[in-house]
Motif scaffolding. Structure first.
Motif, PDB file in Angstrom:
ATOM      1  N   ARG A 151      -5.681  16.931 109.032  1.00  0.00           N
ATOM      2  CA  ARG A 151      -4.256  16.664 109.296  1.00  0.00           C
ATOM      3  C   ARG A 151      -3.402  17.865 108.892  1.00  0.00           C
ATOM      4  NH1 ARG A 151      -2.504  10.820 107.347  1.00  0.00           N
ATOM      5  NH2 ARG A 151      -1.133  11.115 109.139  1.00  0.00           N
ATOM      6  N   LEU A 152      -4.022  19.038 108.864  1.00  0.00           N
ATOM      7  CA  LEU A 152      -3.357  20.236 108.371  1.00  0.00           C
ATOM      8  C   LEU A 152      -2.100  20.580 109.166  1.00  0.00           C
ATOM      9  CD1 LEU A 152      -3.626  22.489 106.262  1.00  0.00           C
ATOM     10  CD2 LEU A 152      -4.926  23.803 107.950  1.00  0.00           C
ATOM     11  N   ARG A 153      -2.096  20.280 110.455  1.00  0.00           N
ATOM     12  CA  ARG A 153      -0.950  20.628 111.304  1.00  0.00           C
ATOM     13  C   ARG A 153       0.219  19.647 111.155  1.00  0.00           C
ATOM     14  NH1 ARG A 153      -2.104  24.599 114.933  1.00  0.00           N
ATOM     15  NH2 ARG A 153      -4.315  25.108 115.234  1.00  0.00           N
ATOM     16  N   GLU A 154      -0.015  18.534 110.474  1.00  0.00           N
ATOM     17  CA  GLU A 154       1.066  17.569 110.262  1.00  0.00           C
ATOM     18  C   GLU A 154       1.871  17.976 109.032  1.00  0.00           C
ATOM     19  OE1 GLU A 154      -0.129  13.407 110.403  1.00  0.00           O
ATOM     20  OE2 GLU A 154      -2.092  14.068 111.146  1.00  0.00           O
ATOM     21  N   PRO A 155       3.198  17.902 109.097  1.00  0.00           N
ATOM     22  CA  PRO A 155       3.987  18.264 107.910  1.00  0.00           C
ATOM     23  C   PRO A 155       3.795  17.241 106.797  1.00  0.00           C
ATOM     24  CG  PRO A 155       5.403  17.343 109.621  1.00  0.00           C
ATOM     25  CD  PRO A 155       4.043  17.524 110.241  1.00  0.00           C
ATOM     26  N   PRO A 156       3.635  17.694 105.566  1.00  0.00           N
ATOM     27  CA  PRO A 156       3.514  16.743 104.461  1.00  0.00           C
ATOM     28  C   PRO A 156       4.846  16.047 104.198  1.00  0.00           C
ATOM     29  CG  PRO A 156       3.652  18.977 103.620  1.00  0.00           C
ATOM     30  CD  PRO A 156       3.563  19.095 105.112  1.00  0.00           C
ATOM     31  N   HIS A 157       4.773  14.848 103.683  1.00  0.00           N
ATOM     32  CA  HIS A 157       5.991  14.125 103.314  1.00  0.00           C
ATOM     33  C   HIS A 157       6.623  14.759 102.081  1.00  0.00           C
ATOM     34  CE1 HIS A 157       5.812  10.588 106.007  1.00  0.00           C
ATOM     35  NE2 HIS A 157       4.518  10.803 105.980  1.00  0.00           N
ATOM     36  N   THR A 158       7.936  14.684 102.007  1.00  0.00           N
ATOM     37  CA  THR A 158       8.655  15.191 100.838  1.00  0.00           C
ATOM     38  C   THR A 158       9.434  14.091 100.130  1.00  0.00           C
ATOM     39  OG1 THR A 158      10.515  15.835 102.254  1.00  0.00           O
ATOM     40  CG2 THR A 158       8.853  17.524 101.770  1.00  0.00           C
ATOM     41  N   ALA A 159       9.290  12.852 100.567  1.00  0.00           N
ATOM     42  CA  ALA A 159       9.902  11.694  99.912  1.00  0.00           C
ATOM     43  C   ALA A 159       8.898  10.552  99.943  1.00  0.00           C
ATOM     44  CB  ALA A 159      11.195  11.295 100.615  1.00  0.00           C
ATOM     45  N   LEU A 160       8.943   9.692  98.949  1.00  0.00           N
ATOM     46  CA  LEU A 160       7.906   8.673  98.814  1.00  0.00           C
ATOM     47  C   LEU A 160       8.054   7.536  99.815  1.00  0.00           C
ATOM     48  CD1 LEU A 160       5.457   8.099  96.934  1.00  0.00           C
ATOM     49  CD2 LEU A 160       6.912   6.428  95.815  1.00  0.00           C
ATOM     50  N   GLU A 161       9.262   7.090 100.079  1.00  0.00           N
ATOM     51  CA  GLU A 161       9.440   5.879 100.881  1.00  0.00           C
ATOM     52  C   GLU A 161       8.793   5.968 102.265  1.00  0.00           C
ATOM     53  OE1 GLU A 161      12.965   2.801 102.364  1.00  0.00           O
ATOM     54  OE2 GLU A 161      13.438   4.491 101.043  1.00  0.00           O
ATOM     55  N   PRO A 162       9.026   7.033 103.049  1.00  0.00           N
ATOM     56  CA  PRO A 162       8.354   7.089 104.360  1.00  0.00           C
ATOM     57  C   PRO A 162       6.841   7.227 104.254  1.00  0.00           C
ATOM     58  CG  PRO A 162       9.587   9.107 103.944  1.00  0.00           C
ATOM     59  CD  PRO A 162       9.984   8.138 102.882  1.00  0.00           C
ATOM     60  N   LEU A 163       6.355   7.866 103.197  1.00  0.00           N
ATOM     61  CA  LEU A 163       4.911   7.974 102.990  1.00  0.00           C
ATOM     62  C   LEU A 163       4.313   6.605 102.696  1.00  0.00           C
ATOM     63  CD1 LEU A 163       2.329   9.603 102.670  1.00  0.00           C
ATOM     64  CD2 LEU A 163       3.064  10.217 100.354  1.00  0.00           C
ATOM     65  N   VAL A 164       4.981   5.821 101.870  1.00  0.00           N
ATOM     66  CA  VAL A 164       4.527   4.459 101.564  1.00  0.00           C
ATOM     67  C   VAL A 164       4.491   3.620 102.832  1.00  0.00           C
ATOM     68  CG1 VAL A 164       5.182   2.311 100.409  1.00  0.00           C
ATOM     69  CG2 VAL A 164       5.259   4.477  99.156  1.00  0.00           C
ATOM     70  N   THR A 165       5.553   3.682 103.625  1.00  0.00           N
ATOM     71  CA  THR A 165       5.623   2.903 104.863  1.00  0.00           C
ATOM     72  C   THR A 165       4.471   3.268 105.800  1.00  0.00           C
ATOM     73  OG1 THR A 165       8.030   2.731 104.706  1.00  0.00           O
ATOM     74  CG2 THR A 165       7.059   2.380 106.871  1.00  0.00           C
ATOM     75  N   ALA A 166       4.228   4.570 105.959  1.00  0.00           N
ATOM     76  CA  ALA A 166       3.180   5.018 106.876  1.00  0.00           C
ATOM     77  C   ALA A 166       1.795   4.614 106.385  1.00  0.00           C
ATOM     78  CB  ALA A 166       3.257   6.534 107.050  1.00  0.00           C
ATOM     79  N   LEU A 167       1.527   4.766 105.096  1.00  0.00           N
ATOM     80  CA  LEU A 167       0.208   4.424 104.564  1.00  0.00           C
ATOM     81  C   LEU A 167      -0.021   2.917 104.600  1.00  0.00           C
ATOM     82  CD1 LEU A 167      -2.470   5.085 103.296  1.00  0.00           C
ATOM     83  CD2 LEU A 167      -1.326   5.358 101.082  1.00  0.00           C
TER      84      LEU A 167
ATOM     85  N   ALA B 250      -1.581   7.335  91.997  1.00  0.00           N
ATOM     86  CA  ALA B 250      -1.335   6.075  91.294  1.00  0.00           C
ATOM     87  C   ALA B 250       0.041   5.519  91.653  1.00  0.00           C
ATOM     88  CB  ALA B 250      -1.452   6.286  89.790  1.00  0.00           C
ATOM     89  N   LEU B 251       1.031   6.396  91.663  1.00  0.00           N
ATOM     90  CA  LEU B 251       2.379   5.979  92.037  1.00  0.00           C
ATOM     91  C   LEU B 251       2.401   5.454  93.468  1.00  0.00           C
ATOM     92  CD1 LEU B 251       5.368   5.914  91.112  1.00  0.00           C
ATOM     93  CD2 LEU B 251       5.597   8.211  92.085  1.00  0.00           C
ATOM     94  N   LEU B 252       1.724   6.157  94.353  1.00  0.00           N
ATOM     95  CA  LEU B 252       1.664   5.751  95.748  1.00  0.00           C
ATOM     96  C   LEU B 252       0.909   4.430  95.899  1.00  0.00           C
ATOM     97  CD1 LEU B 252       2.283   6.356  98.677  1.00  0.00           C
ATOM     98  CD2 LEU B 252       0.360   7.959  98.719  1.00  0.00           C
ATOM     99  N   ALA B 253      -0.181   4.249  95.166  1.00  0.00           N
ATOM    100  CA  ALA B 253      -0.940   3.006  95.236  1.00  0.00           C
ATOM    101  C   ALA B 253      -0.082   1.818  94.808  1.00  0.00           C
ATOM    102  CB  ALA B 253      -2.189   3.100  94.363  1.00  0.00           C
ATOM    103  N   TYR B 254       0.670   1.979  93.728  1.00  0.00           N
ATOM    104  CA  TYR B 254       1.554   0.902  93.266  1.00  0.00           C
ATOM    105  C   TYR B 254       2.597   0.563  94.318  1.00  0.00           C
ATOM    106  CZ  TYR B 254       5.733  -1.021  91.081  1.00  0.00           C
ATOM    107  OH  TYR B 254       6.865  -1.769  90.825  1.00  0.00           O
ATOM    108  N   GLU B 255       3.257   1.574  94.866  1.00  0.00           N
ATOM    109  CA  GLU B 255       4.316   1.319  95.842  1.00  0.00           C
ATOM    110  C   GLU B 255       3.744   0.713  97.126  1.00  0.00           C
ATOM    111  OE1 GLU B 255       7.560   1.413  95.871  1.00  0.00           O
ATOM    112  OE2 GLU B 255       7.846   2.114  93.816  1.00  0.00           O
ATOM    113  N   VAL B 256       2.550   1.126  97.530  1.00  0.00           N
ATOM    114  CA  VAL B 256       1.914   0.538  98.710  1.00  0.00           C
ATOM    115  C   VAL B 256       1.602  -0.932  98.462  1.00  0.00           C
ATOM    116  CG1 VAL B 256      -0.224   0.549 100.065  1.00  0.00           C
ATOM    117  CG2 VAL B 256       1.055   2.668  99.724  1.00  0.00           C
TER     118      VAL B 256
END
Length: 277
Positions: free
Chosen positions: A64-80, A102-108
């Motif tokens: 997924r190298l060509r995809e831009p990384p997320h810079t905020a947690l909320e959209p990353l949580v929604t996508a995952l 760990a933070l992402l796992a909790y929010e997911v």
């Protein structure tokens, strides 16, 4: 890298092999800041065929190298969370995350609960302070040399200097994005999860002290256990502490009861002790 399931719409998120046993329970594993799914290479063999280790690959790394990384947690949580549902991994599953993971796992877990999906059968958080303690660092703003020194001091760079320099240069944009995700995060108060939780702290972790890890206790109304291991922030990357971590994960997962007839997890005095190593 793990073999890819090219027929799956979510192959980018979960590039590992399909479960070898149809009855294996998924353990979704989320990497630390700057990390890839390969952090969890070898875990499947150690945890056994009845556990399906599912490493998550976040945007901006690996295939997924060509995809831009997320810079905020909320959209990353929604996508995952959406990817977990679409991949049919949101039932009878457990979550493991280290540091940012760990933070992402909790929010997911919270996001899935809000969507009406089941909570994880067990939440494992490692190398992370409790969510309300985030927001006190600005490492993503450090100059390149200072950031490299920080990562080296934490034990994240342990090869020869020439290899380290090339590796760090490649990982720098993703690392800065991930650090920004963590450092701009602000916890939103909500009801604690009901699932059992195990938190792993390390003796020389400069980013998550034992008391900061113990503070995860307030985030579940189920049973809670903190396990304390020797090592620094990246203790899960190898050595005796990694071996002990995997043995303890195996032990905890052996006692997880899942399914509609499992009922609530019993409160265990050992698991709820204020200090258990």
């Amino acid at each position: 890298m793990f073999p890819v399931e090219t027929t799956s719409r979510t192959a980018g998120w979960f590039p590992g092999p399909a479960a070898g046993d149809a009855g294996a329970r998924p353990l979704v594993c989320i990497p630390y800041a700057g990390g890839t799914a390969s952090v969890y290479r070898g875990w499947q063999e150690r945890l056994g065929a009845d556990i399906h280790v599912v490493p998550a690959q976040l945007p901006g790394r690996g295939r997924r190298l060509r995809e831009p990384p997320h810079t905020a947690l909320e959209p990353l949580v929604t996508a995952l969370a959406t990817a977990l549902v679409e991949a049919e991994l949101s039932h009878d599953y457990a979550l493991f995350g280290h540091s940012m993971g760990a933070l992402l796992a909790y929010e997911v877990a919270c996001e899935l609960r809000e969507r009406g999906e089941p909570e994880p059968s067990h939440l494992f958080v490692s190398g992370s302070r409790a969510p309300h303690l985030y927001g006190t660092r600005e490492d993503h703003l450090l100059p390149d040399d200072a950031l490299r020194e920080l990562v080296s001091d934490l034990g994240g760079l342990d090869r020869d200097r020439a290899v380290d320099a090339a590796y760090f240069e490649r990982r720098l944009p993703v690392l800065r994005a991930d650090l920004r995700v963590c450092e701009t995060y602000r916890w939103r108060p909500r009801a604690p999860l009901r699932c059992p939780m195990t938190a792993f702290s390390a003796s020389r972790d400069a980013l998550a002290s034992a008391p900061q890890t113990e503070a995860w206790r307030a985030y579940t109304s189920g049973s809670f256990l903190r396990r304390h291991l020797d090592g620094g922030h990246f203790f899960l990357n190898g050595g005796p502490s990694r071996d002990r971590l995997l043995r303890q994960l195996r032990d905890e997962l052996d006692h997880v009861r899942t399914g509609p007839d499992a009922g609530p997890q019993p409160v265990n005095a050992r698991r709820n002790a204020p200090w258990t190593s």
